[in-house]
Design a protein around this motif. Structure first.
Motif, PDB file in Angstrom:
ATOM      1  N   PHE A 119       5.949  -1.256   7.901  1.00  0.00           N
ATOM      2  CA  PHE A 119       5.897   0.158   7.519  1.00  0.00           C
ATOM      3  C   PHE A 119       4.606   0.817   7.979  1.00  0.00           C
ATOM      4  O   PHE A 119       3.549   0.182   8.056  1.00  0.00           O
ATOM      5  CB  PHE A 119       6.071   0.324   5.998  1.00  0.00           C
ATOM      6  CG  PHE A 119       4.952  -0.268   5.177  1.00  0.00           C
ATOM      7  CD1 PHE A 119       3.817   0.489   4.874  1.00  0.00           C
ATOM      8  CD2 PHE A 119       5.029  -1.568   4.696  1.00  0.00           C
ATOM      9  CE1 PHE A 119       2.794  -0.051   4.113  1.00  0.00           C
ATOM     10  CE2 PHE A 119       4.007  -2.116   3.931  1.00  0.00           C
ATOM     11  CZ  PHE A 119       2.879  -1.358   3.643  1.00  0.00           C
ATOM     12  N   THR A 133       2.545   4.264   6.894  1.00  0.00           N
ATOM     13  CA  THR A 133       2.602   5.276   5.842  1.00  0.00           C
ATOM     14  C   THR A 133       1.283   6.007   5.696  1.00  0.00           C
ATOM     15  O   THR A 133       0.224   5.479   6.025  1.00  0.00           O
ATOM     16  CB  THR A 133       2.979   4.627   4.491  1.00  0.00           C
ATOM     17  OG1 THR A 133       3.240   5.660   3.542  1.00  0.00           O
ATOM     18  CG2 THR A 133       1.866   3.723   3.956  1.00  0.00           C
ATOM     19  N   GLU A 134       1.363   7.240   5.223  1.00  0.00           N
ATOM     20  CA  GLU A 134       0.156   7.997   4.894  1.00  0.00           C
ATOM     21  C   GLU A 134       0.086   8.180   3.378  1.00  0.00           C
ATOM     22  O   GLU A 134      -0.914   7.917   2.749  1.00  0.00           O
ATOM     23  CB  GLU A 134       0.192   9.360   5.604  1.00  0.00           C
ATOM     24  CG  GLU A 134      -1.151  10.003   5.752  1.00  0.00           C
ATOM     25  CD  GLU A 134      -2.052   9.331   6.787  1.00  0.00           C
ATOM     26  OE1 GLU A 134      -1.528   8.870   7.812  1.00  0.00           O
ATOM     27  OE2 GLU A 134      -3.267   9.255   6.565  1.00  0.00           O
ATOM     28  N   SER A 135       1.194   8.578   2.787  1.00  0.00           N
ATOM     29  CA  SER A 135       1.201   8.888   1.349  1.00  0.00           C
ATOM     30  C   SER A 135       1.651   7.702   0.506  1.00  0.00           C
ATOM     31  O   SER A 135       1.523   7.736  -0.708  1.00  0.00           O
ATOM     32  CB  SER A 135       2.145  10.057   1.075  1.00  0.00           C
ATOM     33  OG  SER A 135       3.483   9.622   1.179  1.00  0.00           O
ATOM     34  N   GLY A 136       2.209   6.661   1.128  1.00  0.00           N
ATOM     35  CA  GLY A 136       2.683   5.503   0.382  1.00  0.00           C
ATOM     36  C   GLY A 136       4.199   5.449   0.240  1.00  0.00           C
ATOM     37  O   GLY A 136       4.746   4.430  -0.173  1.00  0.00           O
ATOM     38  N   ASN A 137       4.898   6.552   0.575  1.00  0.00           N
ATOM     39  CA  ASN A 137       6.354   6.559   0.401  1.00  0.00           C
ATOM     40  C   ASN A 137       7.056   5.533   1.296  1.00  0.00           C
ATOM     41  O   ASN A 137       8.027   4.905   0.878  1.00  0.00           O
ATOM     42  CB  ASN A 137       6.931   7.950   0.674  1.00  0.00           C
ATOM     43  CG  ASN A 137       6.828   8.854  -0.535  1.00  0.00           C
ATOM     44  OD1 ASN A 137       6.634   8.388  -1.658  1.00  0.00           O
ATOM     45  ND2 ASN A 137       6.945  10.156  -0.322  1.00  0.00           N
ATOM     46  N   GLU A 151       5.901   2.727   2.209  1.00  0.00           N
ATOM     47  CA  GLU A 151       5.675   1.403   1.624  1.00  0.00           C
ATOM     48  C   GLU A 151       6.674   1.147   0.493  1.00  0.00           C
ATOM     49  O   GLU A 151       7.250   0.066   0.386  1.00  0.00           O
ATOM     50  CB  GLU A 151       4.236   1.296   1.104  1.00  0.00           C
ATOM     51  CG  GLU A 151       3.928  -0.084   0.536  1.00  0.00           C
ATOM     52  CD  GLU A 151       2.469  -0.255   0.153  1.00  0.00           C
ATOM     53  OE1 GLU A 151       1.782   0.768  -0.073  1.00  0.00           O
ATOM     54  OE2 GLU A 151       2.017  -1.408   0.078  1.00  0.00           O
ATOM     55  N   VAL A 152       6.868   2.155  -0.348  1.00  0.00           N
ATOM     56  CA  VAL A 152       7.854   2.058  -1.427  1.00  0.00           C
ATOM     57  C   VAL A 152       9.232   1.752  -0.842  1.00  0.00           C
ATOM     58  O   VAL A 152       9.947   0.855  -1.303  1.00  0.00           O
ATOM     59  CB  VAL A 152       7.897   3.390  -2.225  1.00  0.00           C
ATOM     60  CG1 VAL A 152       9.145   3.457  -3.088  1.00  0.00           C
ATOM     61  CG2 VAL A 152       6.637   3.527  -3.069  1.00  0.00           C
ATOM     62  N   GLU A 212       9.397  -1.837   0.435  1.00  0.00           N
ATOM     63  CA  GLU A 212       9.496  -2.837  -0.636  1.00  0.00           C
ATOM     64  C   GLU A 212      10.912  -2.884  -1.220  1.00  0.00           C
ATOM     65  O   GLU A 212      11.461  -3.963  -1.460  1.00  0.00           O
ATOM     66  CB  GLU A 212       8.501  -2.518  -1.745  1.00  0.00           C
ATOM     67  CG  GLU A 212       7.081  -2.923  -1.382  1.00  0.00           C
ATOM     68  CD  GLU A 212       6.056  -2.462  -2.394  1.00  0.00           C
ATOM     69  OE1 GLU A 212       6.447  -1.731  -3.344  1.00  0.00           O
ATOM     70  OE2 GLU A 212       4.883  -2.811  -2.237  1.00  0.00           O
ATOM     71  N   ASP A 239       2.304  -4.153   6.386  1.00  0.00           N
ATOM     72  CA  ASP A 239       1.766  -2.844   6.729  1.00  0.00           C
ATOM     73  C   ASP A 239       1.441  -2.856   8.226  1.00  0.00           C
ATOM     74  O   ASP A 239       0.812  -3.804   8.707  1.00  0.00           O
ATOM     75  CB  ASP A 239       0.483  -2.634   5.907  1.00  0.00           C
ATOM     76  CG  ASP A 239      -0.067  -1.226   6.025  1.00  0.00           C
ATOM     77  OD1 ASP A 239       0.180  -0.555   7.053  1.00  0.00           O
ATOM     78  OD2 ASP A 239      -0.746  -0.791   5.071  1.00  0.00           O
TER      79      ASP A 239
END
Lengths: 166, 432
Positions: A7, A9-13, A15-16, A19, A36
């Protein structure tokens, strides 16, 4: 065959989403690893693995900062990725009309250019919908796997013909 | 058996949620509590992001996973310094992380800034967002408003002031505030950006969005061309402004917006009341501009509270480290100053979490009681996540047809719903 989920990502979405997707694949008994892109080197890319990329868009249609080194390495080193298969899921926000989902598209173009083969359609997630990003990614990937099976079936037909005895 | 590491995060906005996320990954067995003075989680996402930018607010669903799936406790309605001291928190937890953001609007630093019609962008944003601790009542902006500052917050304010109620479909704007404002809306707004278009701090898409609002005529007397080899953001910004200037609403014009790039405020003038704003050109020799204005809104960033922060003195930005003292850390704007987007707090939190991991062996030595060690009366007033969800549902249920939710602008009201003490009257929820 192990599925490798990567993944950016910048905001973490993303990554969510990665997962949740990995968990769902794992529940189906499939071996899967999540990483990551910021800590993944192009030297680790394997020809016989299946990769799933989840990538957002940042700034003026760019890849997120965490994915830029990976992308830059692909562009500079230009490894031969023939034989590598991957699926691509893009996260964006249709508020950014002109650059919506460009990050994933750029990464997809680069992988294709280097000989990798995408399976299934590019998945799209629009943050403005407020839908759970994980569920969206899981549903998309189920579709991709169906496509993969369909492709394999067609290949078998291509190899053996429609001989009922085959 | 080891007692689990206990962690307190002060502030449930983006920086607090991101640090909790990082720490949960580093310490799966730890007890993590996020404290907030408000009854609701998410801080700036709920009260700082403009009410019509719902896709930006959708980051909430990522943060909600902390409370719903990752065993992080929410403890709202607890204000550090009022309900509990920082020392008490530190005595109860191995690790305390400040993630409270920055409370104050930065001052512009020009004469006349204290005139009564000079308002801070933070106040207006909180007002339109139904912030429960914001003073009520829409300030008197008058017919002509000068907005000082050229960033995204400044554009948010501009957009709130030129939109009509029907332009807020699916937002969670405070409709009472909006109705108050549109009774006598501004007819002319000057948008004053110190930087040229090339260097302006705004996102191009924020500018182009303005063009979708009907009845607005834009003007700009400054050069809007940028060099061909300018950064892509600058090219996109120039294109966005050029697009705005092409719009001609003709007889439907409700409001004139004059964009100024490359002008810095010299003074805000008026005899007891704002009369005009004087600007000087930053890069070239042009005579100073005097713009008539009934009011001024300043949007030049956010700043530290100048006072003593719980015995720690006045805080200053630190780009190097999040370490403040043994077991005491900070992250987000309260660490770096008001710079960067919501997402930048994620990488900031990761860096601070690494510092915490590096120091954890020392911190683990002490046995701390954690949340359960706080005084009974503090825990009794806390609003946990399931209590917040009652408020959340009540707000969603109270939403008018074309709004995503109706935020309750009263802290007491929210607390009452959360604690289930609320007896619904005929006035219905939200009456206050």
């Amino acid at each position: 065959m192990k599925i490798q989920v990567l993944f950016g990502t910048e905001s973490g979405n993303a990554e969510v989403a990665a997962e949740d997707l990995a968990q769902s694949v794992r529940n189906d008994g499939q071996e899967v690893e999540v990483q990551d892109l910021s800590s993944f080197s192009i030297a680790e890319l394997q020809h016989d693995s299946m990769y799933v990329f989840l990538c957002s868009t940042y700034g003026e249609g760019d890849l997120p900062n965490t994915a830029l080194p990976f992308y830059a390495d692909l562009s500079v080193v230009r490894p031969d990725l023939s034989g590598m298969r991957y699926a691509m899921f893009g996260l964006g926000d249709t508020f950014y009309t002109e650059t919506y989902g460009h990050g994933a598209t750029k990464l997809d173009d680069k992988l294709t250019e280097l000989g990798a083969q995408r399976v299934g359609k590019i998945g799209r997630y629009d943050a403005s919908t407020w839908e759970p990003v994980g569920e969206c990614a899981v549903a998309w990937f189920a579709g991709v796997l169906e496509d993969v099976s369909a492709v394999r079936w067609l290949q078998r037909i291509g190899q053996h013909g429609l001989d009922p005895a085959a | 058996m080891d007692t689990p590491l206990s962690i307190a995060v002060i502030g449930s906005g983006p920086s607090g949620c991101y640090i909790a996320q990082s720490l949960r990954r580093s310490f799966p067995q730890s007890e993590i509590t996020i404290y907030d003075r408000l009854a609701s989680p998410y801080g700036l996402v709920r009260y700082g992001v403009a009410p019509d930018h719902q896709s930006t607010k959708s980051i909430q669903s990522q943060f909600a996973r902390l409370f719903e799936r990752e065993d992080v406790r929410f403890a709202g309605n607890i204000e550090v310094g009022r309900d509990i001291s920082l020392d008490q928190l530190r005595n109860a937890h191995n690790i305390v992380v400040l993630a409270a953001g920055l409370p104050e609007d930065r001052t512009v630093g020009v004469p006349g800034e204290n005139l009564p019609e000079v308002y801070r962008a933070g106040r207006l944003t909180r007002l339109f967002n139904a912030h429960p601790l914001e003073q009520t009542g829409v300030p008197n902006l008058g017919k002509s408003v000068a907005i000082i500052g050229g960033g995204n917050v400044s554009i948010d304010v501009l957009r709130m002031l030129i939109k009509q109620p029907e332009d807020f479909v699916n937002s969670d704007i405070d409709d009472a505030v909006l109705a108050d404002y549109v009774r006598a809306p501004a007819g002319r707004i000057d948008f004053i950006c110190r930087s040229t278009i090339t260097n302006a701090p705004s996102d191009p898409v924020m500018l182009s969005e303005l063009g979708r609002i009907r009845g607005v005529r834009f003007s700009c007397s400054d050069p809007i061309d940028v060099a061909e080899d300018a950064p892509r953001a600058a090219l996109a910004r120039a294109k966005a402004v050029a697009g705005l200037l092409e719009i001609d609403p003709g007889t439907e014009t409700r409001v004139e917006v004059a964009l100024h790039f490359g002008w810095a405020p010299v003074s805000i003038n008026g005899d007891g009341h704002v009369r005009n704003v004087e600007l000087r050109s930053v890069n070239d020799v042009r005579p100073n501009l005097h713009l008539d204005a009934d009011s001024v809104v300043t949007a030049v960033g956010f700043d530290y509270d100048s006072g003593d922060w719980h015995g720690l003195g006045a805080l200053k930005a630190n780009l190097e480290t999040g370490v403040m003292d043994l077991g005491l850390y900070r992250t987000g704007w309260i660490k770096r100053g008001s710079r960067g987007t919501i997402a930048e707090n994620r990488s900031c939190a990761k860096a601070v979490a690494e510092e915490i991991v590096a120091g954890v062996d020392t911190l683990k030595q002490q046995t701390k009681p954690g949340y359960g060690g706080l005084p009974e009366e503090v825990r009794a007033r806390a609003i946990d996540y399931s209590a917040w969800k009652r408020v959340d549902s009540a707000e969603t249920d109270a939403a008018p047809a074309d709004r995503s939710r109706r935020k309750f602008p009263s802290h007491e009201h929210m607390v009452a719903i959360a604690h289930n003490n609320f007896v619904q009257t005929s006035a219905g929820p939200g009456a206050n």
